[in-house]
Design a protein around this motif. Structure first.
Motif, PDB file in Angstrom:
ATOM      1  N   GLY A 164       0.813  -1.212   0.000  1.00 44.53           N
ATOM      2  CA  GLY A 164       0.000   0.000   0.000  1.00 44.53           C
ATOM      3  C   GLY A 164       0.845   1.260   0.000  1.00 44.53           C
ATOM      4  N   ASN A 173      -4.698   3.739  -6.299  1.00 41.04           N
ATOM      5  CA  ASN A 173      -5.675   3.315  -5.295  1.00 41.04           C
ATOM      6  C   ASN A 173      -6.001   1.828  -5.453  1.00 41.04           C
ATOM      7  N   ILE A 174      -6.142   1.136  -4.330  1.00 42.99           N
ATOM      8  CA  ILE A 174      -6.599  -0.259  -4.341  1.00 42.99           C
ATOM      9  C   ILE A 174      -8.118  -0.251  -4.210  1.00 42.99           C
TER      10      ILE A 174
END
Length: 220
Positions: A164, A173-174
């Motif tokens: 992350g 962005n995940i």
């Protein structure tokens, strides 16, 4: 008789305000449309009418909380909202419709409590949020694309956090993540990433591969 006329007004307003929100969802061919939103609003309104009228009729005779049944509506509407959420591959759809159902239930409770003006104002803002803010969302995300990656990594605490951090440096962005155990020490992480157009897949793979413990990174 006065309670009867008040109930008619409340139900009529529940149909109108719930219908406004439901019309917007129906117009976009969502799982829960006009009728569903109206029924939810009427049902929540009825529950609150029962609570308020019961408390009024038995005032001083029975100790009751007119908000108790309404609280059950707020928590119970979740099962209906969950039914509108659909997972299609890496994408999840229906979250906005689920939120609109929950909000319509709140409208019904407000109407049932006699808070007509508050319900009307809330409906106005709900409709604006559904109709106008979608364009703003599209403008925010128009310059981004999505891709799915699989990361084979040592199954140790903190590894996902390191991934992350690396993605954050790239403004990536995940949007979805799934973790599968391969064996006792190895895990496979499947991620859907939303990234700026100037960040290539090779850059993503290169940055994640530099993390200690990462065995392999590939596109899915």
């Amino acid at each position: 008789m006065l309670l009867f006329y008040r109930a008619i007004i409340k139900f009529f307003l529940a149909v109108v305000l719930g219908g406004i929100v439901g019309y917007e969802r129906q117009h976009k061919s969502r799982p829960a449309g006009l009728r569903t939103h109206i029924l939810v609003c009427i049902g929540a309104c009825l529950i609150q009418i029962i609570s308020m009228d019961f408390s009024a009729v038995n005032k001083g005779l029975i100790t009751s909380d007119p908000m108790r049944l309404g609280a059950q509506v707020i928590s119970g509407i979740g099962f209906l909202g969950a039914g509108t959420i659909i997972k299609e591959g890496a994408s999840i759809k229906g979250l906005t419709t689920a939120a609109s159902l929950w909000t319509v239930a709140c409208l019904g409770l407000a109407i049932g409590s006699g808070l007509y003006m508050q319900a009307v104002i809330a409906t106005l803002f709900i409709y604006i949020a559904l109709r106008s803010l979608k364009r703003i969302e599209d403008r925010i995300s128009y310059d981004k694309r999505e891709a799915s990656f699989e990361v084979i990594i040592e199954d140790e605490p903190g590894k996902i956090g390191l991934i992350g951090i690396e993605l954050g440096k790239l403004s990536v962005n995940i949007t979805n993540i799934e973790i599968h155990k391969r064996d006792e020490n190895i895990a496979a992480i499947e991620m859907v990433l939303k990234m700026p157009n100037n960040i290539s897949n090779d850059i993503i793979i290169q940055n994640i591969s530099q993390i200690i413990g990462v065995k392999r990174v590939s596109l899915i």
